[in-house]
Design a protein around this motif. Structure first.
Motif, mmCIF file in Angstrom:
data_model
loop_
_atom_site.group_PDB
_atom_site.id
_atom_site.type_symbol
_atom_site.label_atom_id
_atom_site.label_comp_id
_atom_site.label_asym_id
_atom_site.label_seq_id
_atom_site.Cartn_x
_atom_site.Cartn_y
_atom_site.Cartn_z
ATOM 1 N N ALA A 125 -0.761 49.606 120.459
ATOM 2 C CA ALA A 125 -0.581 50.257 119.160
ATOM 3 C C ALA A 125 0.123 49.368 118.140
ATOM 4 O O ALA A 125 0.296 49.783 116.988
ATOM 5 C CB ALA A 125 0.221 51.549 119.339
ATOM 6 N N SER A 126 0.523 48.163 118.524
ATOM 7 C CA SER A 126 1.302 47.309 117.629
ATOM 8 C C SER A 126 0.459 46.786 116.472
ATOM 9 O O SER A 126 -0.768 46.701 116.549
ATOM 10 C CB SER A 126 1.889 46.129 118.410
ATOM 11 O OG SER A 126 0.854 45.287 118.891
ATOM 12 N N SER A 132 -5.102 40.463 115.663
ATOM 13 C CA SER A 132 -5.808 39.636 116.653
ATOM 14 C C SER A 132 -5.565 40.288 118.000
ATOM 15 O O SER A 132 -4.484 40.124 118.578
ATOM 16 C CB SER A 132 -5.279 38.195 116.627
ATOM 17 O OG SER A 132 -5.884 37.423 117.637
ATOM 18 N N PHE A 133 -6.553 41.018 118.510
ATOM 19 C CA PHE A 133 -6.274 41.960 119.585
ATOM 20 C C PHE A 133 -5.618 41.316 120.797
ATOM 21 O O PHE A 133 -4.486 41.664 121.146
ATOM 22 C CB PHE A 133 -7.548 42.696 120.012
ATOM 23 C CG PHE A 133 -7.281 43.676 121.125
ATOM 24 C CD1 PHE A 133 -6.625 44.866 120.878
ATOM 25 C CD2 PHE A 133 -7.645 43.383 122.433
ATOM 26 C CE1 PHE A 133 -6.345 45.754 121.904
ATOM 27 C CE2 PHE A 133 -7.375 44.266 123.473
ATOM 28 C CZ PHE A 133 -6.728 45.455 123.199
ATOM 29 N N TRP A 134 -6.293 40.372 121.440
ATOM 30 C CA TRP A 134 -5.780 39.890 122.711
ATOM 31 C C TRP A 134 -4.481 39.103 122.553
ATOM 32 O O TRP A 134 -3.514 39.306 123.305
ATOM 33 C CB TRP A 134 -6.837 39.042 123.431
ATOM 34 C CG TRP A 134 -7.919 39.876 124.038
ATOM 35 C CD1 TRP A 134 -9.226 39.930 123.663
ATOM 36 C CD2 TRP A 134 -7.758 40.811 125.117
ATOM 37 N NE1 TRP A 134 -9.901 40.839 124.430
ATOM 38 C CE2 TRP A 134 -9.040 41.405 125.337
ATOM 39 C CE3 TRP A 134 -6.695 41.222 125.897
ATOM 40 C CZ2 TRP A 134 -9.255 42.358 126.317
ATOM 41 C CZ3 TRP A 134 -6.905 42.185 126.879
ATOM 42 C CH2 TRP A 134 -8.169 42.743 127.078
ATOM 43 N N THR A 135 -4.435 38.223 121.557
ATOM 44 C CA THR A 135 -3.215 37.444 121.339
ATOM 45 C C THR A 135 -2.070 38.339 120.887
ATOM 46 O O THR A 135 -0.940 38.250 121.398
ATOM 47 C CB THR A 135 -3.459 36.339 120.298
ATOM 48 O OG1 THR A 135 -4.591 35.561 120.688
ATOM 49 C CG2 THR A 135 -2.250 35.437 120.176
ATOM 50 N N THR A 141 3.302 42.933 123.882
ATOM 51 C CA THR A 141 3.584 43.576 125.168
ATOM 52 C C THR A 141 4.610 42.784 125.964
ATOM 53 O O THR A 141 5.574 43.349 126.501
ATOM 54 C CB THR A 141 2.287 43.723 125.991
ATOM 55 O OG1 THR A 141 1.348 44.520 125.263
ATOM 56 C CG2 THR A 141 2.568 44.387 127.336
ATOM 57 N N VAL A 142 4.414 41.473 126.035
ATOM 58 C CA VAL A 142 5.343 40.613 126.769
ATOM 59 C C VAL A 142 6.727 40.668 126.129
ATOM 60 O O VAL A 142 7.752 40.739 126.821
ATOM 61 C CB VAL A 142 4.813 39.167 126.816
ATOM 62 C CG1 VAL A 142 5.876 38.201 127.339
ATOM 63 C CG2 VAL A 142 3.565 39.095 127.690
ATOM 64 N N LEU A 194 4.736 34.957 113.638
ATOM 65 C CA LEU A 194 3.779 34.082 112.970
ATOM 66 C C LEU A 194 2.492 34.812 112.577
ATOM 67 O O LEU A 194 1.727 34.293 111.754
ATOM 68 C CB LEU A 194 3.453 32.882 113.866
ATOM 69 C CG LEU A 194 4.588 31.865 114.042
ATOM 70 C CD1 LEU A 194 4.169 30.747 114.978
ATOM 71 C CD2 LEU A 194 5.016 31.302 112.696
ATOM 72 N N PHE A 195 2.243 35.984 113.151
ATOM 73 C CA PHE A 195 1.109 36.781 112.705
ATOM 74 C C PHE A 195 1.340 37.308 111.293
ATOM 75 O O PHE A 195 0.391 37.632 110.576
ATOM 76 C CB PHE A 195 0.871 37.970 113.641
ATOM 77 C CG PHE A 195 0.069 37.635 114.855
ATOM 78 C CD1 PHE A 195 -1.308 37.533 114.776
ATOM 79 C CD2 PHE A 195 0.680 37.414 116.065
ATOM 80 C CE1 PHE A 195 -2.070 37.220 115.898
ATOM 81 C CE2 PHE A 195 -0.061 37.103 117.196
ATOM 82 C CZ PHE A 195 -1.436 37.011 117.113
ATOM 83 N N VAL A 196 2.592 37.407 110.898
ATOM 84 C CA VAL A 196 2.942 38.015 109.613
ATOM 85 C C VAL A 196 3.504 36.985 108.643
ATOM 86 O O VAL A 196 3.112 36.924 107.478
ATOM 87 C CB VAL A 196 3.975 39.149 109.827
ATOM 88 C CG1 VAL A 196 4.324 39.799 108.500
ATOM 89 C CG2 VAL A 196 3.449 40.172 110.808
ATOM 90 N N VAL A 197 4.439 36.169 109.126
ATOM 91 C CA VAL A 197 5.111 35.182 108.276
ATOM 92 C C VAL A 197 5.120 33.838 108.994
ATOM 93 O O VAL A 197 5.621 33.750 110.120
ATOM 94 C CB VAL A 197 6.570 35.612 107.973
ATOM 95 C CG1 VAL A 197 7.252 34.563 107.097
ATOM 96 C CG2 VAL A 197 6.615 36.972 107.310
#
Length: 360
Positions: A125-126, A132-135, A141-142, A194-197
């Motif tokens: 749900a994040s 980017s689903f898998w990454t 999750t980790v 890094l997905f955001v900033v």
């Protein structure tokens, strides 16, 4: 809603930590951990609490869209078409099974699997999983699992242990375990960020509420590292000389961890600035930063750190507050005084950095 949703995120972290810490320690032999008693009523309440408080983010989505098509229709749509709704349904089913497993005192393996499935639902749900689903799914999750494992064991041994017996044996395996968790948390946290900033835009993001909370979260990690060093290295040396009870200092560390959880909870409710200039143009900058800079914000946003007297003084005080955490340990002061120094460090360091930024 601005206060409610971050509070639900904070409580969710705590509830998961208590449960994950309890289940994890079941896999540790009794001679390698303190004597711990966590009441079944508390564990069952934590499971029910997860169902309740993980609904907070859904409520925010329903409140946002509900005015246009109706609350009932929006709720149905969110639950069955949005990833966050599907994840919550999975959490509910796993929670029901986990509640029964704890109530019936079934296998620790069953409890661990159910908890892991609930953690996977949180990752699913994040926000980064939607980019980017898998990454994104894997990194979030980790990150969540490593945080709750470390925090959960800390909470269990500090708040629910009967005494400090077997503490040296406990530290022999927990210290490398905690170090590993911290490394995993830092690496996965950077990946999520890094997905955001990206690194180049990190300082520019401070102009936005999201960047403010990200900065506060990162600052709050520093005193946690200090507490981790005290409770893993210095406590072990002190116990060789005296019958020192380390549990109060572990409690203090867990309280500081709650502060980091709070910043994380607020962060999860803010709009991620994928394009900082566009976000400032559409939503505006954080009011506090605008007042602090006392100059109009230019677009495109370009902030830089410039040494200043006020900033140097504030950061110096921050360093002194870190030193005072160590001194309060050596002087055998109440550990909650160190929590106060932690809050002072976060405040002083934050003000020092914010008074050192300049618009280019």
């Amino acid at each position: 809603m601005n206060v409610f949703v971050p509070l639900t995120e904070l409580i969710t972290y705590l509830l998961f930590s208590i449960l994950i810490g309890h289940v994890s320690l079941q896999f540790v032999s009794p001679e390698k951990k303190p004597s711990i008693h966590t009441s079944k009523r508390l564990l069952l309440s934590c499971v029910l609490g997860i169902i309740l408080f993980t609904f907070g983010p859904l409520l925010q989505v329903v409140a946002y869209f509900g005015g246009s098509v109706g609350v009932a229709q929006t709720l149905f749509s969110v639950l069955f078409t949005f990833e966050i709704g599907k994840a919550w349904i999975a959490i509910v089913w796993c929670s029901i099974l986990l509640w029964l497993a704890i109530y019936l005192e079934s296998s620790k393996y069953i409890q661990a699997v159910l908890l892991f499935l609930m953690v996977l639902s949180i990752g699913y749900a994040s926000h980064v999983a939607s980019l980017s689903f898998w990454t994104g799914f894997t990194s979030h999750t980790v990150h969540f699992l490593a945080v709750t494992l470390w925090a959960g064991i800390l909470i269990q041994v500090s708040w629910f242990s009967k005494d400090s017996t077997n503490w040296d044996r406990f530290l022999r395996w927990f210290t490398p375990f905690a170090v590993t968790c911290m490394i995993v948390i830092l690496i996965s946290g950077i990946m999520v960020m890094l997905f955001v900033v990206d690194f180049k835009s990190y300082i520019n993001a401070w102009i936005l509420p999201y960047g403010q909370m990200l900065l506060l979260k990162h600052i709050s990690i520093i005193p946690l590292l200090v507490f981790a060093f005290i409770n893993s290295v210095l406590v072990r040396k002190l116990r060789k000389k005296t019958g020192f009870d380390p549990r109060p200092w572990i409690k203090a560390e867990s309280i500081c961890l709650v502060i980091t959880f709070f910043f994380t909870g607020v962060l999860g409710t803010l709009s991620p600035p994928h394009d900082i200039t566009l976000t400032v143009k559409s939503e505006g900058a954080a009011k506090w930063v605008s007042n602090l800079l006392s100059s109009p914000i230019k677009l495109p946003v370009n902030l830089d750190i410039t040494p200043s007297l006020q900033g140097a003084i504030a950061i110096s005080f921050g360093v002194l507050f870190l030193i005072m955490i160590f001194l309060s340990f050596y002087k055998r002061k109440e550990p909650f005084l160190a929590v106060f120094f932690t809050i002072c460090f976060i405040t002083s360091t934050y003000l020092g950095l914010m008074t050192s930024i300049e618009i280019r």
